[in-house]
Scaffold this motif. Structure first.
Motif, short mmCIF file in Angstrom:
data_model
loop_
_atom_site.label_atom_id
_atom_site.label_comp_id
_atom_site.label_asym_id
_atom_site.label_seq_id
_atom_site.Cartn_x
_atom_site.Cartn_y
_atom_site.Cartn_z
N THR A 280 -8.79 -10.80 -12.69
CA THR A 280 -8.99 -9.69 -11.76
C THR A 280 -8.22 -9.90 -10.46
O THR A 280 -8.32 -9.10 -9.55
CB THR A 280 -10.48 -9.50 -11.43
N MET A 281 -7.47 -10.95 -10.37
CA MET A 281 -6.61 -11.24 -9.23
C MET A 281 -7.38 -11.41 -7.93
O MET A 281 -6.86 -11.16 -6.85
CB MET A 281 -5.51 -10.19 -9.12
N ASP A 282 -8.64 -11.84 -8.03
CA ASP A 282 -9.45 -12.06 -6.83
C ASP A 282 -8.92 -13.18 -5.96
O ASP A 282 -9.13 -13.19 -4.76
CB ASP A 282 -10.89 -12.39 -7.22
N SER A 283 -8.25 -14.13 -6.55
CA SER A 283 -7.79 -15.28 -5.78
C SER A 283 -6.50 -15.00 -5.01
O SER A 283 -6.05 -15.83 -4.24
CB SER A 283 -7.58 -16.49 -6.69
N GLN A 284 -5.92 -13.83 -5.21
CA GLN A 284 -4.69 -13.46 -4.49
C GLN A 284 -4.96 -13.53 -2.99
O GLN A 284 -5.90 -12.92 -2.49
CB GLN A 284 -4.28 -12.05 -4.86
N GLN A 285 -4.16 -14.30 -2.30
CA GLN A 285 -4.35 -14.45 -0.86
C GLN A 285 -4.10 -13.11 -0.17
O GLN A 285 -3.11 -12.43 -0.43
CB GLN A 285 -3.40 -15.50 -0.31
N SER A 286 -4.99 -12.73 0.69
CA SER A 286 -4.88 -11.45 1.38
C SER A 286 -3.70 -11.44 2.34
O SER A 286 -3.42 -12.43 3.00
CB SER A 286 -6.17 -11.17 2.16
N SER A 287 -3.04 -10.30 2.38
CA SER A 287 -1.94 -10.13 3.33
C SER A 287 -2.48 -9.74 4.70
O SER A 287 -1.74 -9.73 5.67
CB SER A 287 -0.99 -9.04 2.84
N GLY A 288 -3.76 -9.39 4.74
CA GLY A 288 -4.36 -8.93 5.98
C GLY A 288 -4.24 -7.43 6.17
O GLY A 288 -4.88 -6.85 7.03
N LYS A 289 -3.42 -6.80 5.34
CA LYS A 289 -3.26 -5.34 5.43
C LYS A 289 -4.28 -4.67 4.52
O LYS A 289 -4.56 -5.14 3.43
CB LYS A 289 -1.85 -4.93 5.05
N VAL A 290 -4.81 -3.54 5.00
CA VAL A 290 -5.79 -2.79 4.24
C VAL A 290 -5.34 -1.34 4.18
O VAL A 290 -4.92 -0.77 5.20
CB VAL A 290 -7.19 -2.88 4.91
N TYR A 291 -5.40 -0.77 2.98
CA TYR A 291 -4.95 0.60 2.78
C TYR A 291 -6.06 1.46 2.19
O TYR A 291 -6.77 1.03 1.29
CB TYR A 291 -3.75 0.63 1.81
N LYS A 292 -6.18 2.66 2.69
CA LYS A 292 -7.07 3.66 2.10
C LYS A 292 -6.36 4.23 0.87
O LYS A 292 -5.13 4.28 0.83
CB LYS A 292 -7.38 4.79 3.09
N LEU A 293 -7.13 4.68 -0.10
CA LEU A 293 -6.55 5.29 -1.30
C LEU A 293 -5.74 6.53 -0.92
O LEU A 293 -4.73 6.84 -1.57
CB LEU A 293 -7.66 5.64 -2.29
N GLU A 294 -6.12 7.19 0.14
CA GLU A 294 -5.36 8.34 0.64
C GLU A 294 -3.92 7.93 0.99
O GLU A 294 -2.97 8.66 0.69
CB GLU A 294 -6.06 8.93 1.86
N GLU A 295 -3.77 6.77 1.60
CA GLU A 295 -2.43 6.26 1.93
C GLU A 295 -1.66 5.91 0.66
O GLU A 295 -0.48 6.22 0.52
CB GLU A 295 -2.51 5.04 2.85
N VAL A 296 -2.34 5.25 -0.27
CA VAL A 296 -1.72 4.87 -1.54
C VAL A 296 -1.19 6.12 -2.25
O VAL A 296 -0.10 6.13 -2.81
CB VAL A 296 -2.71 4.10 -2.43
N SER A 297 -1.98 7.19 -2.20
CA SER A 297 -1.62 8.42 -2.92
C SER A 297 -0.33 9.06 -2.42
O SER A 297 0.29 9.85 -3.13
CB SER A 297 -2.76 9.44 -2.85
N LYS A 298 0.10 8.72 -1.23
CA LYS A 298 1.34 9.27 -0.67
C LYS A 298 2.58 8.62 -1.29
O LYS A 298 3.69 9.12 -1.13
CB LYS A 298 1.37 9.08 0.84
N HIS A 299 2.38 7.53 -1.99
CA HIS A 299 3.49 6.77 -2.57
C HIS A 299 3.51 7.01 -4.08
O HIS A 299 3.15 6.15 -4.88
CB HIS A 299 3.34 5.28 -2.24
#
Length: 121
Positions: A14-33
């Motif tokens: 589930t990729m839980d161990s992926q180190q966070s980049s510190g950036k957080v995105y709303k799904l609304e932002e993701v949907s623009k891409h």
């Protein structure tokens, strides 16, 4: 504990161990891409910019375009991606999905699977 089951317990499908980049995105932002020149996906509450991967995807570009800008965990897991594919995906990680848009994990490793050391994709 055998070496095999120890290895299986370390698997992170589930990729839980992926180190966070510190950036957080709303799904609304993701949907623009959501176009061929700019493709983001949310998978397991992580956000990936897979634009540069579109021509390399073994399943073809169409499936990536179909889920561009969307939460794609179920589609990703439904195909049964290998551990190598998951590792490759980590290269495109850009941030985490905002807590308001997070979903339950679509894939986990059961204790029985951990014990047997078998993860089949």
């Amino acid at each position: 504990m055998s070496q095999d089951s120890s290895f299986a317990k370390k698997l992170d499908i589930t990729m839980d161990s992926q180190q966070s980049s510190g950036k957080v995105y709303k799904l609304e932002e993701v949907s623009k891409h959501n176009v061929e020149e700019d493709i983001w996906l949310a998978i397991h509450n992580k956000v990936y910019n897979i634009t540069k991967f579109i021509d390399e995807h073994p399943g073809g570009r169409e499936v990536l375009l179909e889920y561009a800008g969307m939460e794609a965990t179920y589609a990703f897991e439904d195909v049964g991606h290998s551990l190598d594919a998951r590792d490759l995906l980590s290269q495109y990680y850009i941030g985490d999905l905002h807590e308001d848009d997070r979903t339950e994990k679509a894939a986990t490793i059961s204790e029985e699977t951990k014990e047997s050391g078998c993860v089949c994709f």
